[in-house]
Design an enzyme around this catalytic site. Structure first.
Site, PDB file in Angstrom:
ATOM      1  N   GLU A 117     -10.422   2.933  15.042  1.00 37.56           N
ATOM      2  CA  GLU A 117     -11.384   4.031  15.263  1.00 37.56           C
ATOM      3  C   GLU A 117     -12.819   3.505  15.174  1.00 37.56           C
ATOM      4  O   GLU A 117     -13.688   3.911  15.951  1.00 37.56           O
ATOM      5  CB  GLU A 117     -11.152   5.137  14.230  1.00 37.56           C
ATOM      6  CG  GLU A 117      -9.811   5.837  14.413  1.00 37.56           C
ATOM      7  CD  GLU A 117      -9.622   6.964  13.408  1.00 37.56           C
ATOM      8  OE1 GLU A 117      -9.405   6.670  12.217  1.00 37.56           O
ATOM      9  OE2 GLU A 117      -9.698   8.135  13.813  1.00 37.56           O
ATOM     10  N   GLU A 137      -0.644   5.737  11.499  1.00 40.87           N
ATOM     11  CA  GLU A 137      -0.756   7.057  10.876  1.00 40.87           C
ATOM     12  C   GLU A 137       0.562   7.821  11.003  1.00 40.87           C
ATOM     13  O   GLU A 137       0.985   8.508  10.066  1.00 40.87           O
ATOM     14  CB  GLU A 137      -1.891   7.865  11.535  1.00 40.87           C
ATOM     15  CG  GLU A 137      -3.282   7.420  11.116  1.00 40.87           C
ATOM     16  CD  GLU A 137      -3.851   6.279  11.962  1.00 40.87           C
ATOM     17  OE1 GLU A 137      -3.070   5.583  12.660  1.00 40.87           O
ATOM     18  OE2 GLU A 137      -5.073   6.067  11.915  1.00 40.87           O
TER      19      GLU A 137
HETATM   20  C1  1HE Z   1      -4.360  -1.944   1.772  1.00 41.26           C
HETATM   21  C2  1HE Z   1      -4.408  -1.550   3.118  1.00 41.26           C
HETATM   22  C3  1HE Z   1      -4.808  -0.209   3.397  1.00 41.26           C
HETATM   23  C4  1HE Z   1      -3.762  -3.598   3.045  1.00 41.26           C
HETATM   24  N1  1HE Z   1      -5.101   0.588   2.359  1.00 41.26           N
HETATM   25  N2  1HE Z   1      -4.680  -1.122   0.779  1.00 41.26           N
HETATM   26  N3  1HE Z   1      -3.372   1.262   7.523  1.00 41.26           N
HETATM   27  C5  1HE Z   1      -2.143   0.761   7.460  1.00 41.26           C
HETATM   28  O1  1HE Z   1      -1.154   1.448   7.354  1.00 41.26           O
HETATM   29  C6  1HE Z   1      -2.077  -0.740   7.452  1.00 41.26           C
HETATM   30  C7  1HE Z   1      -1.518  -1.234   6.124  1.00 41.26           C
HETATM   31  N4  1HE Z   1      -1.657  -2.685   5.965  1.00 41.26           N
HETATM   32  C8  1HE Z   1      -0.807  -3.569   6.532  1.00 41.26           C
HETATM   33  O2  1HE Z   1       0.047  -3.244   7.328  1.00 41.26           O
HETATM   34  C9  1HE Z   1      -0.989  -5.002   6.119  1.00 41.26           C
HETATM   35  O3  1HE Z   1      -1.729  -5.029   4.925  1.00 41.26           O
HETATM   36  C10 1HE Z   1      -1.730  -5.878   7.161  1.00 41.26           C
HETATM   37  C11 1HE Z   1      -0.823  -6.094   8.378  1.00 41.26           C
HETATM   38  C12 1HE Z   1      -3.036  -5.293   7.595  1.00 41.26           C
HETATM   39  C13 1HE Z   1      -2.049  -7.256   6.535  1.00 41.26           C
HETATM   40  O4  1HE Z   1      -0.861  -7.817   5.972  1.00 41.26           O
HETATM   41  P1  1HE Z   1      -0.991  -8.993   4.895  1.00 41.26           P
HETATM   42  O5  1HE Z   1       0.393  -9.499   4.627  1.00 41.26           O
HETATM   43  O6  1HE Z   1      -2.004  -9.979   5.351  1.00 41.26           O
HETATM   44  O7  1HE Z   1      -1.624  -8.331   3.576  1.00 41.26           O
HETATM   45  P2  1HE Z   1      -0.921  -7.365   2.490  1.00 41.26           P
HETATM   46  O8  1HE Z   1      -0.241  -8.226   1.451  1.00 41.26           O
HETATM   47  O9  1HE Z   1      -0.109  -6.318   3.128  1.00 41.26           O
HETATM   48  O10 1HE Z   1      -2.202  -6.645   1.878  1.00 41.26           O
HETATM   49  C14 1HE Z   1      -3.067  -7.306   0.966  1.00 41.26           C
HETATM   50  C15 1HE Z   1      -3.578  -6.258   0.017  1.00 41.26           C
HETATM   51  O11 1HE Z   1      -4.337  -5.295   0.746  1.00 41.26           O
HETATM   52  C16 1HE Z   1      -2.450  -5.465  -0.647  1.00 41.26           C
HETATM   53  O12 1HE Z   1      -2.901  -5.063  -1.921  1.00 41.26           O
HETATM   54  P3  1HE Z   1      -2.461  -5.853  -3.260  1.00 41.26           P
HETATM   55  O13 1HE Z   1      -3.106  -5.048  -4.347  1.00 41.26           O
HETATM   56  O14 1HE Z   1      -0.954  -5.848  -3.260  1.00 41.26           O
HETATM   57  O15 1HE Z   1      -3.040  -7.238  -3.106  1.00 41.26           O
HETATM   58  C17 1HE Z   1      -2.323  -4.237   0.234  1.00 41.26           C
HETATM   59  O16 1HE Z   1      -1.769  -3.121  -0.434  1.00 41.26           O
HETATM   60  C18 1HE Z   1      -3.798  -3.991   0.561  1.00 41.26           C
HETATM   61  N5  1HE Z   1      -3.971  -3.221   1.766  1.00 41.26           N
HETATM   62  N6  1HE Z   1      -4.021  -2.591   3.890  1.00 41.26           N
HETATM   63  C19 1HE Z   1      -5.045   0.134   1.096  1.00 41.26           C
HETATM   64  N7  1HE Z   1      -4.912   0.251   4.648  1.00 41.26           N
HETATM   65  C20 1HE Z   1      -9.847   8.114   8.908  1.00 41.26           C
HETATM   66  S1  1HE Z   1      -8.180   8.220   9.056  1.00 41.26           S
HETATM   67  C21 1HE Z   1      -7.590   6.646   9.372  1.00 41.26           C
HETATM   68  C22 1HE Z   1      -6.169   6.578   8.957  1.00 41.26           C
HETATM   69  C23 1HE Z   1      -5.689   5.174   8.888  1.00 41.26           C
HETATM   70  O17 1HE Z   1      -6.428   4.231   9.000  1.00 41.26           O
HETATM   71  S2  1HE Z   1      -4.024   4.984   8.653  1.00 41.26           S
HETATM   72  C24 1HE Z   1      -3.749   3.279   8.766  1.00 41.26           C
HETATM   73  C25 1HE Z   1      -3.678   2.656   7.418  1.00 41.26           C
END
Ligand code: 1HE
Length: 264
Positions: A117, A137
């Site tokens: 976005e 989402e």
């Molecule tokens: C997060 C987020 C996040 C990572 N919010 N904490 N977005 C998503 O659903 C995407 C979610 N994220 C992923 O699918 C993956 O993290 C990635 C593909 C982007 C990257 O993977 P990777 O293996 O490099 O990293 P990871 O181990 O998954 O993430 C590292 C840390 O970042 C981990 O936290 P930690 O405390 O365990 O180290 C994750 O939890 C954290 N993290 N992405 C919170 N999005 C205005 S409305 C818009 C609505 C949306 O955007 S919905 C889409 C949300």
């Protein structure tokens, strides 16, 4: 180049390169997930642009552009707070899309949800081969809230966006180029340099041209044709009678301006 004005807790690093303002999303440990602080910081930056800033580049120096909304903040809001949160993203992204200067996004890795976005609110998007686009989402049981349902159908169509959200389909960098998500696809590690090249190029445009492209073109494209033609005539006349245009036209007619050649 000036040093980045930041602390390690700064979610957006800001630096100047000449007339270009460079914003670096800076939550690598959370894959640049966008929390309230980050969005507020973007809002502050776009609300207080120095008059001599001519273009802006948004990039990431880590693996991913942005993993979207910081999902950890979603669990604490009630309905009115949630609506106002989404509206605050709208207000900020409006400042990006309908501000004074062209904004160029340099994309790599995850360009997900709110990250997509944000990219869609920028005027030009340059992608590296690692970039991929997703709207998870649907999988998370939520909906886009940062203007995605307005901007993304205009880039890729309702049916593709519906597919992305319903089925979790992702698009690669190459597909994104073909679909119009990005206008440019460059080699690995080259997006920032290309974004800067484009920023320097567009910052040389007449201010009226950038105004017309940022503010008038999208409105004309969405107006009914009769209104659009009138708006176009008014905009064209405001541009062509401006002294800057007069000078550029004379430069061409008097052989001082370059010819248009294919760029390959
Ligand atoms: C997060 C987020 C996040 C990572 N919010 N904490 N977005 C998503 O659903 C995407 C979610 N994220 C992923 O699918 C993956 O993290 C990635 C593909 C982007 C990257 O993977 P990777 O293996 O490099 O990293 P990871 O181990 O998954 O993430 C590292 C840390 O970042 C981990 O936290 P930690 O405390 O365990 O180290 C994750 O939890 C954290 N993290 N992405 C919170 N999005 C205005 S409305 C818009 C609505 C949306 O955007 S919905 C889409 C949300």
């Amino acid at each position: 180049m000036t040093a980045a004005s930041s602390t390690s807790a700064t979610p957006v690093l800001v630096r100047r390169e000449g007339r270009i303002l460079v914003l670096t999303l800076n939550r690598p440990e959370k894959r640049n997930a966008m929390n309230d602080l980050l969005v507020r910081e973007l809002d502050r930056i776009f609300s207080t642009l120095e008059p001599d800033v001519a273009a802006l580049v948004i990039n990431s120096e880590s693996e991913h552009f942005s993993a979207g909304l910081d999902l950890s903040e979603l669990t604490t809001r009630d309905l009115p707070e949630s609506i106002m949160h989404s509206r605050s993203w709208h207000a900020t992204f409006e400042k990006i899309q309908f501000g004074r200067v062209p904004v160029i996004a340099a994309l790599k890795g995850a360009v997900i949800g709110g990250g997509l976005e944000l990219a869609a609110a920028c005027h030009l998007r340059v992608a590296e081969p690692t970039a991929y686009y997703a709207l998870p989402e649907g999988q998370r049981g939520i909906f886009v809230g940062g203007g995605g349902s307005v901007r993304l159908p205009r880039l890729i169509g309702v049916s593709r966006m519906m597919d992305m959200m319903m089925t979790g389909r992702t698009y690669s960098a190459g597909e994104g180029l073909a679909l119009g998500i990005s206008q440019y696809l460059v080699g690995a590690g080259e997006a920032f340099a290309k974004a800067m090249e484009l920023a320097n190029k567009v910052s040389g445009n007449a201010a009226m041209t950038n105004f017309a492209l940022i503010h008038a073109l999208p409105r004309i494209a969405e107006a009914d044709p009769a209104t659009g033609y009138v708006m176009e005539s008014l905009m064209a006349s405001a541009a062509s009678t401006n002294p800057e245009a007069q000078k550029r036209l004379s430069d061409f007619l008097e052989k001082r301006a370059g010819k248009i050649v294919p760029q390959g």
